[in-house]
Design an enzyme around this catalytic site. Sequence first.
Site, mmCIF file in Angstrom:
data_model
loop_
_atom_site.group_PDB
_atom_site.id
_atom_site.type_symbol
_atom_site.label_atom_id
_atom_site.label_comp_id
_atom_site.label_asym_id
_atom_site.label_seq_id
_atom_site.Cartn_x
_atom_site.Cartn_y
_atom_site.Cartn_z
ATOM 1 N N ARG A 167 0.733 -32.805 -8.699
ATOM 2 C CA ARG A 167 1.527 -31.589 -8.779
ATOM 3 C C ARG A 167 0.668 -30.333 -8.775
ATOM 4 O O ARG A 167 0.994 -29.345 -8.121
ATOM 5 C CB ARG A 167 2.409 -31.643 -10.030
ATOM 6 N N LYS B 231 -0.573 -6.154 -5.929
ATOM 7 C CA LYS B 231 0.706 -6.720 -6.364
ATOM 8 C C LYS B 231 0.634 -8.243 -6.285
ATOM 9 O O LYS B 231 1.213 -8.878 -5.401
ATOM 10 C CB LYS B 231 1.845 -6.170 -5.507
ATOM 11 N N LYS C 191 -3.613 8.199 -6.593
ATOM 12 C CA LYS C 191 -2.194 8.052 -6.285
ATOM 13 C C LYS C 191 -1.408 9.263 -6.771
ATOM 14 O O LYS C 191 -1.957 10.192 -7.367
ATOM 15 C CB LYS C 191 -1.660 6.763 -6.909
ATOM 16 N N GLU D 81 -3.797 9.102 -1.708
ATOM 17 C CA GLU D 81 -2.396 8.945 -1.302
ATOM 18 C C GLU D 81 -1.806 10.312 -0.966
ATOM 19 O O GLU D 81 -1.983 11.283 -1.710
ATOM 20 C CB GLU D 81 -1.614 8.298 -2.438
ATOM 21 N N ASP E 137 1.986 7.455 2.275
ATOM 22 C CA ASP E 137 2.874 6.662 1.429
ATOM 23 C C ASP E 137 4.342 6.984 1.666
ATOM 24 O O ASP E 137 4.755 8.150 1.611
ATOM 25 C CB ASP E 137 2.527 6.899 -0.045
#
Length: 281
Positions: A97, A132, A164, A194, A215
Amino acid sequence: MEQEFAQLIEVALAEDLGTAGDLTTRSVIDEGLRAEARIKTRQAGVFAGERFLRAVMDQVDPGLELSLEVTDGAELHPGQCFLVLRGSARSLLVLERTLLNLLGLACGIATKTRRYVELAAPHGATILDTRKTLPGLRLFSKYAVRAGGGSNHRLGLYDQVLIKDNHIDAAGSITQAVEAVRRHLGETVVVVVETRNLVEVAEAVALPVDRLLLDNMTPAEVAAAVTLIAGRRPTEVSGNLSFATVEAYARAGADFLSIGDLTKNIESLDLSMSLVPLNRT
């Protein structure tokens, strides 16, 4: 990377075996039984797993033998047997597994990446992954992206600066944020900024940065930004990227397309293992 893989495998085996081990296998399977395990795919896909297969086997039983018929990035076809393991039947059942979970996940990421790459490549755009990723699976996931033909963005917060929207809003402007980074970190660190509109693009392209991230823009806005930048900086697109939109963004002229979907929304490849006893009397 091998150390990170070993740690991941150790955790996966520990949560499967607990403190008591495989109760079923220990009760049913003779200790001396040897077997051959054949790993097949039920779906078409792209293989990823060369880097960790041996580590799974070694943590369970270093005496297991491995015969791998493919390499990372190879296409898999429904019903194909691409991996054969031989050795203790008990050991093979213990690792089943964990091995299928890791292989299925890696192949699933590689398969999705390959599809994005095939859509973007004719237009010269490179597919990038993002941060992510599921906790504990960062390097594993980025390895699978490379097997699928994509490229890696930064590994974490420690190996590249990405300014960002929240950084910009807190600093006061893109210019102030970039000046602060260069003041603290110097000129050698890679800095990506960004931008949310053409006004910010015009500000950022005049600064000492390495790449502009466009973005959540539309393809038309990206094309306008690429024209404005005029080759002075590489461009990266993020946001709104899917199988349905990736070609339009690639055609808009961006150099890189960073896609969270590669490692965030994962569909594992459907794999199976069949056991064939070799010395049963």
